[in-house]
Design a protein around this motif. Structure first.
Motif, PDB file in Angstrom:
ATOM      1  N   TYR A  29       0.821  -1.199   0.000  1.00 25.79           N
ATOM      2  CA  TYR A  29       0.000   0.000   0.000  1.00 25.79           C
ATOM      3  C   TYR A  29       0.862   1.260   0.000  1.00 25.79           C
ATOM      4  O   TYR A  29       2.021   1.230   0.406  1.00 25.79           O
ATOM      5  N   GLN A 125      -8.633   3.980   0.865  1.00 22.79           N
ATOM      6  CA  GLN A 125      -9.554   2.989   0.307  1.00 22.79           C
ATOM      7  C   GLN A 125      -8.777   1.706   0.061  1.00 22.79           C
ATOM      8  O   GLN A 125      -8.434   1.363  -1.066  1.00 22.79           O
ATOM      9  N   ASN A 126      -8.532   0.993   1.135  1.00 24.32           N
ATOM     10  CA  ASN A 126      -7.768  -0.242   1.090  1.00 24.32           C
ATOM     11  C   ASN A 126      -8.745  -1.393   0.822  1.00 24.32           C
ATOM     12  O   ASN A 126      -9.376  -1.913   1.742  1.00 24.32           O
ATOM     13  N   GLU A 127      -8.877  -1.767  -0.456  1.00 24.81           N
ATOM     14  CA  GLU A 127      -9.860  -2.784  -0.848  1.00 24.81           C
ATOM     15  C   GLU A 127      -9.644  -4.113  -0.141  1.00 24.81           C
ATOM     16  O   GLU A 127     -10.609  -4.797   0.218  1.00 24.81           O
ATOM     17  N   GLY A 128      -8.387  -4.480   0.075  1.00 18.67           N
ATOM     18  CA  GLY A 128      -8.103  -5.736   0.769  1.00 18.67           C
ATOM     19  C   GLY A 128      -8.667  -5.739   2.180  1.00 18.67           C
ATOM     20  O   GLY A 128      -9.315  -6.706   2.601  1.00 18.67           O
ATOM     21  N   ILE A 130     -11.004  -3.639   3.326  1.00 16.54           N
ATOM     22  CA  ILE A 130     -12.459  -3.482   3.241  1.00 16.54           C
ATOM     23  C   ILE A 130     -13.114  -4.845   3.072  1.00 16.54           C
ATOM     24  O   ILE A 130     -14.068  -5.193   3.779  1.00 16.54           O
ATOM     25  N   ASN A 131     -12.597  -5.656   2.165  1.00 13.76           N
ATOM     26  CA  ASN A 131     -13.148  -7.002   1.951  1.00 13.76           C
ATOM     27  C   ASN A 131     -12.970  -7.880   3.186  1.00 13.76           C
ATOM     28  O   ASN A 131     -13.878  -8.618   3.571  1.00 13.76           O
ATOM     29  N   HIS A 132     -11.789  -7.804   3.798  1.00 15.95           N
ATOM     30  CA  HIS A 132     -11.517  -8.634   4.978  1.00 15.95           C
ATOM     31  C   HIS A 132     -12.460  -8.279   6.124  1.00 15.95           C
ATOM     32  O   HIS A 132     -13.060  -9.167   6.744  1.00 15.95           O
ATOM     33  N   THR A 134     -15.366  -6.701   6.035  1.00 12.08           N
ATOM     34  CA  THR A 134     -16.764  -7.013   5.750  1.00 12.08           C
ATOM     35  C   THR A 134     -17.019  -8.525   5.856  1.00 12.08           C
ATOM     36  O   THR A 134     -18.084  -8.937   6.305  1.00 12.08           O
ATOM     37  N   PHE A 140     -19.298  -1.760   5.992  1.00 13.27           N
ATOM     38  CA  PHE A 140     -18.443  -0.682   5.495  1.00 13.27           C
ATOM     39  C   PHE A 140     -19.311   0.550   5.341  1.00 13.27           C
ATOM     40  O   PHE A 140     -20.264   0.562   4.571  1.00 13.27           O
ATOM     41  N   LEU A 143     -16.035   6.067   2.828  1.00 14.26           N
ATOM     42  CA  LEU A 143     -14.830   6.886   3.004  1.00 14.26           C
ATOM     43  C   LEU A 143     -15.235   8.271   3.497  1.00 14.26           C
ATOM     44  O   LEU A 143     -16.184   8.855   2.971  1.00 14.26           O
ATOM     45  N   SER A 162     -11.650   4.932   5.899  1.00 17.13           N
ATOM     46  CA  SER A 162     -12.717   3.963   5.720  1.00 17.13           C
ATOM     47  C   SER A 162     -13.215   3.578   7.104  1.00 17.13           C
ATOM     48  O   SER A 162     -12.415   3.189   7.960  1.00 17.13           O
TER      49      SER A 162
END
Length: 169
Positions: A29, A125-128, A130-132, A134, A140, A143, A162
């Motif tokens: 990141y 916006q750390n998608e990894g 966010i997915n983890h 959730t 979520f 932002l 986030s």
């Protein structure tokens, strides 16, 4: 596996885990943790807000909690909540899903302390993540740009956060 408050004697290990987590963040990141002040960790330990999971006598994971987080949660801070910060897992224990263990503990901890929510945040916006988070049951919330970052660690300055929330009831 045992969850307990960290002690002053754990500070060196806490910082070793923070350093390891930061090194990992730098490989994936653009936003990563700054160097935290020892006094911050000492205060959290003295206030029984710094936690650890130990497995077979080794520290597997550390994190901090608070019941008040107005700079990050702003108006939502009025809701009775447990806020989780700085989860750092010992690389020797990766893959054991420490976040799931913390979530289960935090839901009970929130109930014991008459809190309605378990909350956490991550910068950007750390998608990894966010997915983890959730997948762990957190909603979520989106932002948000913080209005006042004075006194917050450097990675919060000028970056959106986030926000995540989980009902403890």
């Amino acid at each position: 596996m045992k969850i307990s408050n960290s002690k002053i004697a754990d500070i060196e290990e806490i910082f070793r885990l923070y350093h390891s987590a930061t090194a990992f963040q730098k490989t994936k990141y653009t936003i990563h943790w700054p160097k935290f002040e020892t006094s911050l960790i000492e205060t959290e330990i003295k206030e029984n807000r710094q936690w650890k999971i130990t497995i077979d006598g080794k520290t597997a994971c550390v994190w901090a909690t608070t019941f008040d987080d107005p700079q990050i949660w702003e108006a939502k801070n009025a809701d009775p909540s447990v806020y989780i910060h700085r989860i750092a897992t010992n690389p020797e224990f990766k893959g054991l899903n420490m976040v799931a263990k913390i979530v289960e503990w935090a839901k009970e901890y929130a109930k014991e302390n008459y809190k309605s929510y378990v909350r956490l945040d991550t910068v950007g916006q750390n998608e990894g993540l966010i997915n983890h988070y959730t997948k762990m049951g957190f909603k979520f919330l989106g932002l948000f740009d913080l209005e006042n970052t004075d006194g917050l660690p450097a990675h919060y300055h000028g970056k959106p956060v986030s926000l995540f929330e989980l009902s403890a009831i």
